[in-house]
Design a protein around this motif. Structure first.
Motif, PDB file in Angstrom:
ATOM      1  N   ASN A 179       0.937  -1.533   0.020  1.00 39.07           N
ATOM      2  CA  ASN A 179      -0.041  -0.477   0.019  1.00 39.07           C
ATOM      3  C   ASN A 179       0.892   1.187  -0.376  1.00 39.07           C
ATOM      4  O   ASN A 179       0.757   2.753   0.972  1.00 39.07           O
ATOM      5  CB  ASN A 179      -1.049   0.516   1.063  1.00 39.07           C
ATOM      6  N   SER A 180       2.055   0.841  -0.020  1.00 38.08           N
ATOM      7  CA  SER A 180       3.181   2.280  -0.624  1.00 38.08           C
ATOM      8  C   SER A 180       4.223   1.700  -1.005  1.00 38.08           C
ATOM      9  O   SER A 180       4.670   0.797  -0.698  1.00 38.08           O
ATOM     10  CB  SER A 180       3.413   2.687   0.790  1.00 38.08           C
ATOM     11  N   PRO A 181       4.785   2.667  -1.500  1.00 34.51           N
ATOM     12  CA  PRO A 181       5.894   2.225  -2.040  1.00 34.51           C
ATOM     13  C   PRO A 181       7.245   1.666  -1.187  1.00 34.51           C
ATOM     14  O   PRO A 181       7.168   0.847  -1.389  1.00 34.51           O
ATOM     15  CB  PRO A 181       6.865   3.861  -2.421  1.00 34.51           C
ATOM     16  N   ALA A 182       6.808   2.061  -0.306  1.00 36.27           N
ATOM     17  CA  ALA A 182       8.035   1.450   0.831  1.00 36.27           C
ATOM     18  C   ALA A 182       7.918   0.112   1.652  1.00 36.27           C
ATOM     19  O   ALA A 182       8.933  -0.419   1.523  1.00 36.27           O
ATOM     20  CB  ALA A 182       8.273   2.737   2.286  1.00 36.27           C
ATOM     21  N   ASN A 183       6.625   0.349   2.411  1.00 35.12           N
ATOM     22  CA  ASN A 183       5.754  -0.633   1.949  1.00 35.12           C
ATOM     23  C   ASN A 183       6.165  -2.358   0.951  1.00 35.12           C
ATOM     24  O   ASN A 183       6.987  -3.316   0.937  1.00 35.12           O
ATOM     25  CB  ASN A 183       4.448  -1.257   2.184  1.00 35.12           C
ATOM     26  N   LEU A 238       2.845  -4.944  10.886  1.00 33.22           N
ATOM     27  CA  LEU A 238       3.649  -5.472   9.782  1.00 33.22           C
ATOM     28  C   LEU A 238       4.949  -6.112  10.084  1.00 33.22           C
ATOM     29  O   LEU A 238       4.904  -5.007  11.907  1.00 33.22           O
ATOM     30  CB  LEU A 238       3.873  -4.605   8.732  1.00 33.22           C
ATOM     31  N   GLY A 239       5.473  -6.800   9.721  1.00 34.12           N
ATOM     32  CA  GLY A 239       6.541  -7.146  10.377  1.00 34.12           C
ATOM     33  C   GLY A 239       7.278  -8.784  10.482  1.00 34.12           C
ATOM     34  O   GLY A 239       6.413  -9.474  10.507  1.00 34.12           O
ATOM     35  N   LEU A 240       8.292  -8.833  11.259  1.00 33.27           N
ATOM     36  CA  LEU A 240       9.152 -10.494  10.838  1.00 33.27           C
ATOM     37  C   LEU A 240       8.728 -10.643  11.984  1.00 33.27           C
ATOM     38  O   LEU A 240       8.297 -10.293  13.217  1.00 33.27           O
ATOM     39  CB  LEU A 240      10.054 -10.458  10.830  1.00 33.27           C
ATOM     40  N   ILE A 241       7.624 -12.092  11.952  1.00 33.04           N
ATOM     41  CA  ILE A 241       6.894 -12.445  12.709  1.00 33.04           C
ATOM     42  C   ILE A 241       7.880 -14.063  13.176  1.00 33.04           C
ATOM     43  O   ILE A 241       8.118 -13.660  14.312  1.00 33.04           O
ATOM     44  CB  ILE A 241       6.091 -13.506  12.280  1.00 33.04           C
ATOM     45  N   LYS A 242       8.280 -14.305  12.596  1.00 32.06           N
ATOM     46  CA  LYS A 242       9.294 -15.268  12.892  1.00 32.06           C
ATOM     47  C   LYS A 242      10.659 -16.028  12.013  1.00 32.06           C
ATOM     48  O   LYS A 242      10.562 -15.548  11.091  1.00 32.06           O
ATOM     49  CB  LYS A 242       8.405 -17.239  12.428  1.00 32.06           C
ATOM     50  N   ASP A 243      11.730 -16.083  12.243  1.00 27.42           N
ATOM     51  CA  ASP A 243      12.660 -16.286  11.559  1.00 27.42           C
ATOM     52  C   ASP A 243      14.148 -17.612  12.269  1.00 27.42           C
ATOM     53  O   ASP A 243      14.551 -16.684  12.929  1.00 27.42           O
ATOM     54  CB  ASP A 243      14.133 -14.758  11.026  1.00 27.42           C
TER      55      ASP A 243
END
Length: 257
Positions: A179-183, A238-243
């Protein structure tokens, strides 16, 4: 003259059938950019489901295999085991992955199948007319919840990424948006990371992408981008949930991405 923009070679010369402002076409473009940059076009097998993206094979110039509704992870498992050198991904909406395909998805992740799921979350059943999906927000109006989703009757929005992250075989799970260039840039990075996880044989990977659906939300494309930012991300942050893919160096610290 220096060329600064070109069509990815993994993207066919075909006009998208998607509605104006829909996120599918953005995600298709990102996928094909990643295929080109990682030089994996000849190794990729995609599995689109029934739904708005059922014709993804018209646009992605890679091998494709259609699955029955909700069975993307099961078909991907079979293909990956038959062709272990292939890079297999499912492309599924919320009605597909988070409803009828919940069992297939969780068990494939729990087995640590080295496949990748691209999970498009637009909070409605898009192709069939905007009915309530498992990810529909509380109080959100749809064609089957005209007064808004009542959690006392219809339950709460399902957070699939958080659920899948609980099983041991899931190696990389991230939620992004287009929904945005950054995203959009973050989404491309996450897609690349998911395929790298599969290449490194580390387990199941999934990128959940919050995607605007202006037609069924009855909004303009700009309003739908704003709605993702102002409303959807409250329920689906938004974001990292598991790595679990990052390795430790000799000091025991995690390597940076």
């Amino acid at each position: 003259m220096k060329k600064v923009y070109r069509r990815p070679k993994s993207l066919k010369r075909a006009a998208f059938h998607y509605c104006p402002g829909c996120g599918h076409s953005i995600v298709h473009r990102l996928l094909t950019e990643v295929f080109d940059e990682m030089n994996i076009q000849d190794k990729v097998i995609g599995i689109p489901p029934p739904g708005c993206s059922v014709f993804a094979y018209h646009y992605l110039d890679v091998d494709m295999a259609e699955s029955a509704h909700g069975r993307g992870a099961a078909v991907a498992t079979g293909l990956k085991r038959a062709y272990p050198d292939a890079l297999v991904f499912t492309y599924q909406g919320d009605g597909d992955l988070a409803a009828i395909g919940t069992a297939e998805t969780i068990h494939a992740a729990n087995r640590g199948e080295c496949i990748t799921s691209i999970f498009i979350n637009n909070a409605v059943y898009g192709m069939t007319g905007g009915q309530m999906a498992p990810t529909t927000l509380s109080n959100m109006k749809t064609t089957t919840t005209p007064y808004g989703r009542d959690t006392r009757l219809e339950g709460y929005p399902v957070r699939m990424s958080e659920m899948v992250a609980l099983v041991k075989g899931a190696a990389y799970i991230e939620r992004t948006a287009v929904n945005s260039p950054a995203n959009i840039k973050r989404t491309k990075k996450a897609i690349r990371k998911a395929f790298q996880t599969q290449i490194d044989d580390l387990g199941y990977s999934m990128v959940e992408i919050l995607s605007p659906c202006p037609t069924n939300w009855k909004m303009s494309p700009l309003e739908s981008w704003q709605w993702v930012e102002n409303e959807m991300t409250k329920e689906f942050p938004l974001g990292l949930i598991k790595d679990t893919t990052r390795t430790k160096d000799i000091t025991g610290k995690r390597d940076a991405d």
